[in-house]
Design a protein around this motif. Structure first.
Motif, mmCIF file in Angstrom:
data_model
loop_
_atom_site.group_PDB
_atom_site.id
_atom_site.type_symbol
_atom_site.label_atom_id
_atom_site.label_comp_id
_atom_site.label_asym_id
_atom_site.label_seq_id
_atom_site.Cartn_x
_atom_site.Cartn_y
_atom_site.Cartn_z
ATOM 1 N N PRO A 1 -49.549 -25.734 16.078
ATOM 2 C CA PRO A 1 -48.326 -26.247 16.692
ATOM 3 C C PRO A 1 -48.172 -25.780 18.138
ATOM 4 C CG PRO A 1 -47.807 -24.559 15.078
ATOM 5 C CD PRO A 1 -49.296 -24.784 15.018
ATOM 6 N N ASP A 2 -47.782 -26.701 18.997
ATOM 7 C CA ASP A 2 -47.450 -26.418 20.386
ATOM 8 C C ASP A 2 -46.025 -26.891 20.590
ATOM 9 O OD1 ASP A 2 -49.885 -25.422 21.244
ATOM 10 O OD2 ASP A 2 -50.655 -27.391 21.776
ATOM 11 N N LYS A 3 -45.275 -26.156 21.381
ATOM 12 C CA LYS A 3 -43.934 -26.622 21.706
ATOM 13 C C LYS A 3 -44.035 -27.487 22.953
ATOM 14 C CE LYS A 3 -39.262 -25.588 22.498
ATOM 15 N NZ LYS A 3 -38.203 -24.729 22.794
ATOM 16 N N ILE A 4 -43.644 -28.722 22.822
ATOM 17 C CA ILE A 4 -43.690 -29.665 23.923
ATOM 18 C C ILE A 4 -42.265 -30.004 24.330
ATOM 19 C CG2 ILE A 4 -44.370 -31.995 24.616
ATOM 20 C CD1 ILE A 4 -46.736 -31.700 22.653
ATOM 21 N N THR A 5 -41.988 -29.913 25.608
ATOM 22 C CA THR A 5 -40.667 -30.222 26.147
ATOM 23 C C THR A 5 -40.711 -31.599 26.792
ATOM 24 O OG1 THR A 5 -40.264 -27.882 26.569
ATOM 25 C CG2 THR A 5 -38.872 -29.467 27.736
ATOM 26 N N ILE A 6 -39.746 -32.426 26.448
ATOM 27 C CA ILE A 6 -39.663 -33.776 26.999
ATOM 28 C C ILE A 6 -38.415 -33.889 27.877
ATOM 29 C CG2 ILE A 6 -39.401 -36.233 26.486
ATOM 30 C CD1 ILE A 6 -40.778 -35.721 23.808
ATOM 31 N N ALA B 1 -39.859 -37.486 18.304
ATOM 32 C CA ALA B 1 -39.772 -36.371 17.360
ATOM 33 C C ALA B 1 -41.164 -35.826 17.047
ATOM 34 C CB ALA B 1 -39.067 -36.827 16.083
ATOM 35 N N GLU B 2 -42.131 -36.713 16.895
ATOM 36 C CA GLU B 2 -43.501 -36.270 16.633
ATOM 37 C C GLU B 2 -44.063 -35.507 17.822
ATOM 38 O OE1 GLU B 2 -46.080 -39.403 15.235
ATOM 39 O OE2 GLU B 2 -44.508 -40.156 13.910
ATOM 40 N N ILE B 3 -43.794 -35.982 19.027
ATOM 41 C CA ILE B 3 -44.277 -35.286 20.223
ATOM 42 C C ILE B 3 -43.640 -33.906 20.322
ATOM 43 C CG2 ILE B 3 -44.229 -35.267 22.750
ATOM 44 C CD1 ILE B 3 -44.452 -38.337 22.611
ATOM 45 N N LYS B 4 -42.330 -33.829 20.104
ATOM 46 C CA LYS B 4 -41.651 -32.542 20.210
ATOM 47 C C LYS B 4 -42.132 -31.572 19.139
ATOM 48 C CE LYS B 4 -37.500 -34.520 20.729
ATOM 49 N NZ LYS B 4 -36.056 -34.691 20.912
ATOM 50 N N LYS C 1 -33.899 -30.394 24.028
ATOM 51 C CA LYS C 1 -32.640 -29.715 24.351
ATOM 52 C C LYS C 1 -32.910 -28.593 25.347
ATOM 53 C CE LYS C 1 -30.127 -31.841 21.167
ATOM 54 N NZ LYS C 1 -30.122 -33.243 21.463
ATOM 55 N N GLY C 2 -32.026 -28.461 26.334
ATOM 56 C CA GLY C 2 -32.120 -27.381 27.304
ATOM 57 C C GLY C 2 -31.562 -26.086 26.731
ATOM 58 N N LYS C 3 -31.579 -25.050 27.539
ATOM 59 C CA LYS C 3 -31.052 -23.746 27.117
ATOM 60 C C LYS C 3 -29.584 -23.824 26.728
ATOM 61 C CE LYS C 3 -34.220 -21.314 30.125
ATOM 62 N NZ LYS C 3 -34.378 -20.547 31.353
ATOM 63 N N ASP C 4 -28.872 -24.767 27.351
ATOM 64 C CA ASP C 4 -27.445 -24.938 27.075
ATOM 65 C C ASP C 4 -27.182 -25.846 25.876
ATOM 66 O OD1 ASP C 4 -28.184 -27.383 28.097
ATOM 67 O OD2 ASP C 4 -26.781 -27.343 29.777
#
Length: 86
Positions: A23-28, A12-15, A51-54
Motif C-alpha cells: 500500500p502507498d498513500k496517494i494524495t489527489i 477511491a481505488e487510487i487513494k 482530505k487535507g490536514k483540516d
C-alpha cells in the motif's frame, strides 16, 4: 449517474493506492477549471479529492487563469512543506 459513480470509485481505488510494493498513500488534488463547471461535476471533484490536514477536500476552483496560478502556487507550497517535514 454511472459515469459520476465510476469516477468516484476510480478515485477511491487510487487513494487506497495498492501497488506491487504494497500500500502507498496517494494524495489527489482536484481543480475545477473555468466558470461553467456544473454543481454535479464540482461534487465529483470534491469527492475525488483527498482530505487535507483540516479535513476539507483538496479541491480548488479556478475560474480564471490568475486563480489557477494561485492554486498551483498553494499546492506547490504545500508539497514543499510536506517534503521538508518528512
Amino acid at each position: 449517474n454511472k459515469i459520476d459513480q465510476a469516477a468516484r470509485d476510480w478515485c477511491a481505488e487510487i487513494k487506497a493506492g495498492t501497488t506491487a510494493r504494497g500500500p502507498d498513500k496517494i494524495t489527489i488534488y482536484t481543480i475545477a477549471l473555468g466558470t461553467s463547471i456544473s454543481g454535479n461535476a464540482q461534487a465529483v471533484l470534491k469527492d475525488c479529492a483527498s482530505k487535507g490536514k483540516d479535513g476539507k477536500p483538496l479541491y480548488y476552483a479556478a475560474p480564471t487563469p490568475e486563480r489557477l496560478k494561485q492554486v498551483f502556487t498553494a499546492i506547490g507550497n504545500e508539497l514543499t512543506s510536506l517534503r521538508l517535514t518528512q
